[in-house]
Design a protein around this motif. Structure first.
Motif, PDB file in Angstrom:
ATOM      1  N   GLY A 137      -5.680  -0.039  -5.860  1.00 37.39           N
ATOM      2  CA  GLY A 137      -5.995  -1.176  -6.437  1.00 37.39           C
ATOM      3  C   GLY A 137      -6.993  -1.217  -7.845  1.00 37.39           C
ATOM      4  N   SER A 171      -1.093   0.911  -7.319  1.00 36.00           N
ATOM      5  CA  SER A 171      -0.488   0.381  -6.102  1.00 36.00           C
ATOM      6  C   SER A 171      -1.157   0.736  -4.766  1.00 36.00           C
ATOM      7  N   VAL A 208      -2.445  -1.474 -12.699  1.00 30.55           N
ATOM      8  CA  VAL A 208      -3.229  -1.434 -11.311  1.00 30.55           C
ATOM      9  C   VAL A 208      -2.575  -0.514 -10.419  1.00 30.55           C
ATOM     10  N   GLN A 260      -7.994  -0.724 -11.623  1.00 29.63           N
ATOM     11  CA  GLN A 260      -7.483  -1.082 -12.764  1.00 29.63           C
ATOM     12  C   GLN A 260      -7.511  -0.314 -13.850  1.00 29.63           C
TER      13      GLN A 260
END
Length: 59
Positions: A11, A8, A6, A13
């Motif tokens: 967010g 940082s 994910v 994925q």
């Protein structure tokens, strides 16, 4: 075992079935022993921050 990656920053994925060449465009960073990831978009947007972490010997 599948590892969930994910970003940082935003967010996002990384899909487990993502094309391997696209998966290589994700950037891994280890900060204080913690592994953090940046998606390709955030890596491009924050490239100066990434370069700023390089030791002087690199240049």
């Amino acid at each position: 075992m599948t590892t969930h990656v994910v970003c940082s920053r935003c967010g996002k994925q990384r899909p487990a079935d993502e094309d391997p060449l696209r998966a290589l465009s994700w950037v891994a960073d280890r900060d204080s022993g913690e592994l953090r990831w940046l998606c390709p978009g955030c890596a491009r947007a924050h490239v100066r921050d990434i370069e700023g972490k390089l030791p002087n010997e690199y240049w």
